[in-house]
Design a protein around this motif. Structure first.
Motif, short mmCIF file in Angstrom:
data_model
loop_
_atom_site.label_atom_id
_atom_site.label_comp_id
_atom_site.label_asym_id
_atom_site.label_seq_id
_atom_site.Cartn_x
_atom_site.Cartn_y
_atom_site.Cartn_z
N GLY A 311 0.82 -1.22 0.00
CA GLY A 311 0.00 0.00 0.00
C GLY A 311 0.84 1.26 0.00
O GLY A 311 0.55 2.23 -0.71
N GLU A 312 1.92 1.25 0.80
CA GLU A 312 2.80 2.42 0.87
C GLU A 312 3.54 2.62 -0.44
O GLU A 312 3.75 3.75 -0.88
N ARG A 313 3.91 1.52 -1.09
CA ARG A 313 4.60 1.64 -2.38
C ARG A 313 3.68 2.25 -3.43
O ARG A 313 4.11 3.05 -4.26
N ALA A 314 2.39 1.90 -3.37
CA ALA A 314 1.42 2.49 -4.32
C ALA A 314 1.29 3.99 -4.08
O ALA A 314 1.23 4.79 -5.03
N ILE A 315 1.27 4.40 -2.80
CA ILE A 315 1.20 5.83 -2.47
C ILE A 315 2.44 6.54 -2.96
O ILE A 315 2.37 7.62 -3.55
N TYR A 316 3.60 5.91 -2.72
CA TYR A 316 4.88 6.49 -3.15
C TYR A 316 4.89 6.72 -4.67
O TYR A 316 5.30 7.77 -5.16
N ASP A 317 4.41 5.73 -5.43
CA ASP A 317 4.41 5.84 -6.89
C ASP A 317 3.47 6.95 -7.37
O ASP A 317 3.79 7.67 -8.32
N ILE A 318 2.34 7.11 -6.70
CA ILE A 318 1.39 8.16 -7.08
C ILE A 318 2.02 9.54 -6.88
O ILE A 318 1.94 10.42 -7.73
N ILE A 319 2.68 9.73 -5.72
CA ILE A 319 3.32 11.02 -5.44
C ILE A 319 4.45 11.28 -6.44
O ILE A 319 4.60 12.39 -6.96
N ALA A 327 -1.83 17.16 -2.67
CA ALA A 327 -2.64 17.37 -1.46
C ALA A 327 -3.18 16.03 -0.96
O ALA A 327 -3.46 15.12 -1.75
N ILE A 328 -3.36 15.96 0.36
CA ILE A 328 -3.79 14.69 0.96
C ILE A 328 -5.18 14.27 0.47
O ILE A 328 -5.44 13.08 0.26
N ASP A 329 -6.07 15.24 0.21
CA ASP A 329 -7.41 14.90 -0.30
C ASP A 329 -7.31 14.29 -1.69
O ASP A 329 -8.00 13.30 -2.00
N ASP A 330 -6.48 14.89 -2.57
CA ASP A 330 -6.31 14.35 -3.93
C ASP A 330 -5.63 12.98 -3.88
O ASP A 330 -5.98 12.07 -4.64
N LEU A 331 -4.67 12.85 -2.97
CA LEU A 331 -3.98 11.57 -2.83
C LEU A 331 -4.92 10.48 -2.35
O LEU A 331 -4.84 9.33 -2.80
N SER A 332 -5.85 10.85 -1.47
CA SER A 332 -6.83 9.89 -0.96
C SER A 332 -7.69 9.34 -2.10
O SER A 332 -7.99 8.14 -2.15
N ILE A 333 -8.07 10.23 -3.03
CA ILE A 333 -8.89 9.81 -4.17
C ILE A 333 -8.08 8.91 -5.11
O ILE A 333 -8.54 7.86 -5.54
N LYS A 334 -6.85 9.34 -5.44
CA LYS A 334 -6.01 8.58 -6.37
C LYS A 334 -5.65 7.20 -5.81
O LYS A 334 -5.56 6.22 -6.55
N ALA A 335 -5.42 7.14 -4.49
CA ALA A 335 -5.03 5.88 -3.87
C ALA A 335 -6.22 5.04 -3.44
O ALA A 335 -6.05 3.90 -2.98
#
Length: 366
Positions: A311-319, A327-335
């Motif tokens: 899960g963290e690797r997916a977040i890392y790749d999105i960023i 932004a954390i709200d946009d990241l929440s949607i993308k992830a």
């Protein structure tokens, strides 16, 4: 959603932006709120029968209809808080306005936004600091916001116009007037490269209580607030306090001991409510900014996230793929991850050194 009903919701007495946004989250949209009976509306969290007794929905709709005509005549844009043009940084503030009236061509979601505030009784020292500040900020592709008041505010706006830096003035009244009237010419020029913002409809006078409300927009829409020159009392210190409450960075230029209009800046620095600022390099370092001219000639070196969970690797790749702070709200949607769970993952990744947090609850690769 119907702009008529969005406007009308702001005219309903006893229903402020916090409650209005809560009602929209429960009932779907502004139009639906006006369709429901008052009995049905009492089921909403945070709203009681007494509040609804004072709420005149028919009068609100009538006033909104008149405001729509004013908006059309004066070429005003309306940004409801769900509109992608609404300032994202401001949207993250719990008490942000339900909507904003906008004139001009400003991109309110530029990658870098700074607010500059200060005393109405600007000295030569303060005006020179403004000039130096804007000249140095020009290299960072930035939007500068202020309150279009006399003194430091208008000095900052004028320097932006001189240097070709986009600038936005936040008003404490409606668009049917300009206060102070001396700034009308500057305000008109700002429409060509930046613009004006207000949460107030036409007919709203520049009453004293409006300006602290205005200041929360100045603080909330920016990554950081810079206090150039200020006394111990006044709007600049209020804006700094609000920015601190939003967990935004605050910077202040120090002044000579005993100078009346430097006492506020020295107070903020002394009490750890603002970082001491001597030049833009201080601010850029704190915010992790690079100049536009600083191009990297070497290939980007990536840290392999081998110690991260799936899960963290997916977040890392999105960023990383986003290239700019997210932004954390946009990241929440993308992830596709709840903010509460995401926040814990982000904290763990930051402690491991893979990412870093930036102002406005945004994140970038370290």
């Amino acid at each position: 959603m119907s702009l008529h009903h969005q406007l009308a919701l702001t005219f309903v007495k006893k229903i402020g932006p916090v409650l209005a946004k809560s009602m929209i989250s429960q009932f779907g949209d502004a139009e639906q709120i006006f369709r429901l009976s008052k009995t049905a509306l009492t089921k909403a969290r945070g709203i009681g029968a007494k509040t609804l007794q004072l709420a005149d929905f028919d009068e609100a709709l009538r006033r909104a209809e008149l405001e729509l005509k004013f908006i059309e005549r004066n070429n005003i844009d309306v940004f409801f808080y769900t509109d992608p043009r609404y300032p994202k940084r401001l949207k993250n503030c719990h008490d942000s306005p339900l909507l904003l009236f906008s004139r001009g061509n400003a991109n309110l979601n530029m990658q870098r936004v700074i607010s500059i505030v200060g005393t109405r009784n600007a000295t030569d020292y303060g005006r020179q600091l403004c000039k130096q500040l804007v000249e140095e900020l020009q290299e960072y592709n930035i939007l500068i916001a202020s309150g279009l008041a006399l003194g430091i505010d208008v000095a900052a706006h004028k320097e932006c116009l001189r240097m070709g830096v986009p600038t936005v003035g936040v008003l404490g009244h409606g668009y049917d007037r300009m206060y102070p009237s001396q700034n009308r010419g500057t305000a008109e020029k700002m429409l060509e490269n930046g613009g004006l913002l207000s949460e107030y409809p036409s007919g709203t006078k520049p009453d004293r209580e409006n300006f602290p409300q205005r200041n929360r927009i100045v603080a909330g829409m920016a990554d950081a607030t810079v206090v150039v020159e200020a006394g111990l009392k006044g709007g600049a210190l209020i804006t700094a306090e609000i920015a601190n409450s939003y967990n935004r960075d605050v910077f202040a230029f120090p002044g000579r001991l005993g100078d009346e209009y430097s006492e506020g800046c020295n107070f903020l620095i002394r009490n750890n409510k603002a970082q001491l600022l001597t030049c833009v390099a201080d601010l850029a370092y704190s915010l992790g900014w690079e100049k536009n001219t600083e191009l990297k000639n070497t290939p980007e070196q990536l840290i392999l996230p081998i110690d991260l969970s799936t899960g963290e690797r997916a977040i890392y790749d999105i960023i990383r793929e986003n290239r700019s702070p997210l932004a954390i709200d946009d990241l929440s949607i993308k992830a596709n991850m709840p903010v509460s769970k995401l926040a814990m993952a982000l904290l763990d990744m930051e402690l491991q050194g893979f990412i870093r947090s930036l102002p406005g609850k945004t994140y970038s690769i370290n």
